[in-house]
Enzyme design. Structure first.
Site, PDB file in Angstrom:
ATOM      1  N   THR A 125      47.977  29.862  46.982  1.00  0.00           N
ATOM      2  CA  THR A 125      48.733  30.821  46.176  1.00  0.00           C
ATOM      3  C   THR A 125      48.845  32.191  46.841  1.00  0.00           C
ATOM      4  OG1 THR A 125      48.541  32.133  44.131  1.00  0.00           O
ATOM      5  CG2 THR A 125      46.527  31.190  44.955  1.00  0.00           C
ATOM      6  N   ASP A 126      49.885  32.924  46.495  1.00  0.00           N
ATOM      7  CA  ASP A 126      50.042  34.300  46.996  1.00  0.00           C
ATOM      8  C   ASP A 126      48.999  35.244  46.393  1.00  0.00           C
ATOM      9  OD1 ASP A 126      51.034  34.533  44.384  1.00  0.00           O
ATOM     10  OD2 ASP A 126      52.887  35.553  44.956  1.00  0.00           O
ATOM     11  N   GLU A 127      48.302  34.778  45.339  1.00  0.00           N
ATOM     12  CA  GLU A 127      47.325  35.658  44.683  1.00  0.00           C
ATOM     13  C   GLU A 127      46.168  36.017  45.599  1.00  0.00           C
ATOM     14  OE1 GLU A 127      46.438  34.848  40.625  1.00  0.00           O
ATOM     15  OE2 GLU A 127      48.356  33.871  40.316  1.00  0.00           O
ATOM     16  N   TYR A 150      39.700  33.008  39.924  1.00  0.00           N
ATOM     17  CA  TYR A 150      40.687  32.011  40.385  1.00  0.00           C
ATOM     18  C   TYR A 150      41.152  32.330  41.800  1.00  0.00           C
ATOM     19  CZ  TYR A 150      45.259  29.900  41.175  1.00  0.00           C
ATOM     20  OH  TYR A 150      46.323  29.243  41.756  1.00  0.00           O
ATOM     21  N   LYS A 154      40.528  30.318  45.427  1.00  0.00           N
ATOM     22  CA  LYS A 154      41.610  29.810  46.280  1.00  0.00           C
ATOM     23  C   LYS A 154      41.480  30.402  47.688  1.00  0.00           C
ATOM     24  CE  LYS A 154      44.482  27.363  45.162  1.00  0.00           C
ATOM     25  NZ  LYS A 154      44.573  25.878  44.983  1.00  0.00           N
TER      26      LYS A 154
END
Ligand code: NAD
Ligand code: TYD
Length: 336
Positions: A125-127, A150, A154
């Site tokens: 994810t870009d997060e 989260y 990741k």
């Protein structure tokens, strides 16, 4: 080609399975999924009878089980979607997030290494880049700065996957996508929650000022990008996958209200999410250069199609909102 897909009963994994079986007659899929609250075999009804599809219920965080499954199925590639995928749940309860996202990824990598699986693709994810000030955009070398359990899980699993390339010379690729939306999206995330609440005339809870910015990517565009990475991506590389459509949350919710014909008075401001990232933005130039991929579905079109899907699948929504959903909803939103 035989893919062992993990998390194929979830939102993006099931879209990948459906798309792949539709468009790739040479691909066979074994779907490994624990069927958590987010996993739903109804999402795979259209492929369940396919001779090229099979389902195994199981936990990616159990090493012996995963090792044996990989030894038995002998996949050409592992395409790894399974995760605890929701930031708010990771704030309320981080333990399953770390277990599945980090330890589960380790178990899959280890099973792939021991069984010499030729290819491993890790969906991320870009997060992991954290919040970016305007006008910055993250490319793949941008520093990691995860804000929630989260995104930290990741980021950790991305590094672990890449370490298996560096140390064991395994063929690993990582993709980092922006916020997805589309059919079969569990109604805990912004777009499906707002659509399903609007359709039921329930309040639409906006965190803080609602000016946080996300880059929206239609789920099938994401799945095509992953297929492009599987086809043409280079081992050891990371590929960003963005939708090229950045919008503040409030604007997205107003668009949903306009499409559903519901009043703006349904929007209510609630207490902000702790550690809330203000803005995500990423560049997918590397992926486009390497594979020719670009997103095909304009946001207005994708959003209208998504609203239509929720209008036509009220039974699906009612079923996924029964059971533990209400207790999660109360825990996350009550007193906010
Ligand atoms: P989802 O929550 O809809 O689905 C997750 C699936 O994984 C479910 O079917 C669940 O049953 C399964 N699962 C969870 N724990 C498991 C375990 N221990 N063993 C086996 N299966 C397990 O998630 P999603 O939105 O489809 O996201 C898929 C992947 O894409 C995730 O890795 C997520 O981090 C990543 N991603 C999501 C988005 C997004 O906007 N949703 C954006 C970028 C990246
Ligand atoms: P979400 O869909 O949870 O994705 P992520 O946090 O992984 O980007 O949230 C998208 C944005 O919407 C985020 O800024 C938080 C906000 N949001 C709300 O304002 N209200 C809500 O009820 C939810 C679920 C999200």
């Amino acid at each position: 080609m035989k893919y062992l897909v993990t998390g194929g009963a979830g939102f993006i994994g099931s879209a990948f399975v459906r798309l792949c079986l539709r468009e790739r007659p040479d691909v066979e899929i074994v779907n490994l999924d624990k069927l958590t609250y987010a996993g739903n075999l109804e999402n795979l009804a259209e492929v369940s009878d396919s001779p090229r599809y099979s389902f195994v219920k199981g936990d990616i965080a159990e090493l012996d089980f995963v090792h044996n499954l990989v030894a038995e199925t002998k996949p050409d590639a592992i395409v790894h979607f399974a995760a605890e995928s929701h930031v708010d749940r990771s704030i309320l309860s981080p333990e399953p997030v770390i277990r599945t996202n980090f330890h589960g990824t380790f178990c899959l990598l280890e099973a792939a290494r021991r069984n010499q699986v030729p290819r491993f693709h890790h969906v991320s994810t870009d997060e992991v880049y954290g919040s970016l000030e305007e006008p910055l955009e993250a490319d793949e070398s941008y520093p990691l700065k995860a804000s929630s359990p989260y995104s930290a899980s990741k980021a950790g699993s991305d590094l672990l996957a890449l370490s298996y390339h560096t140390t064991y010379h395994m063929a690993v690729t990582v993709s980092r996508a922006s916020n997805n939306y589309g059919p079969y999206h569990f109604p805990e995330k912004l777009i499906p929650l707002m659509i399903s609440n609007a359709l039921e005339d329930k309040p639409l809870p906006i965190y803080g000022d609602g000016l946080q910015v996300r880059d929206w990517l239609y789920v099938d565009d994401h799945c095509r990008a992953i297929q492009a990475v599987l086809d043409k991506g280079r081992s050891g590389e990371i590929y960003n996958i963005g939708g090229s459509r950045s919008l503040p949350n409030r604007e997205v919710v107003e668009m949903i209200l306009a499409i559903t014909g519901k009043p703006k008075s349904l929007m209510v401001t609630v207490k902000d999410r702790p550690g809330h990232d203000r803005r995500y933005a990423l560049s997918s130039e590397k992926l486009t250069r390497a594979t020719g991929w670009t997103p095909l579905v304009p946001f207005e079109e994708g959003l209208a199609a998504t609203v239509r899907w929720y209008q036509e699948h009220r039974d699906w929504v009612a079923r996924v909102k029964s059971g533990e959903y209400q207790s999660y909803y109360d825990k996350n939103y009550a007193g906010r």
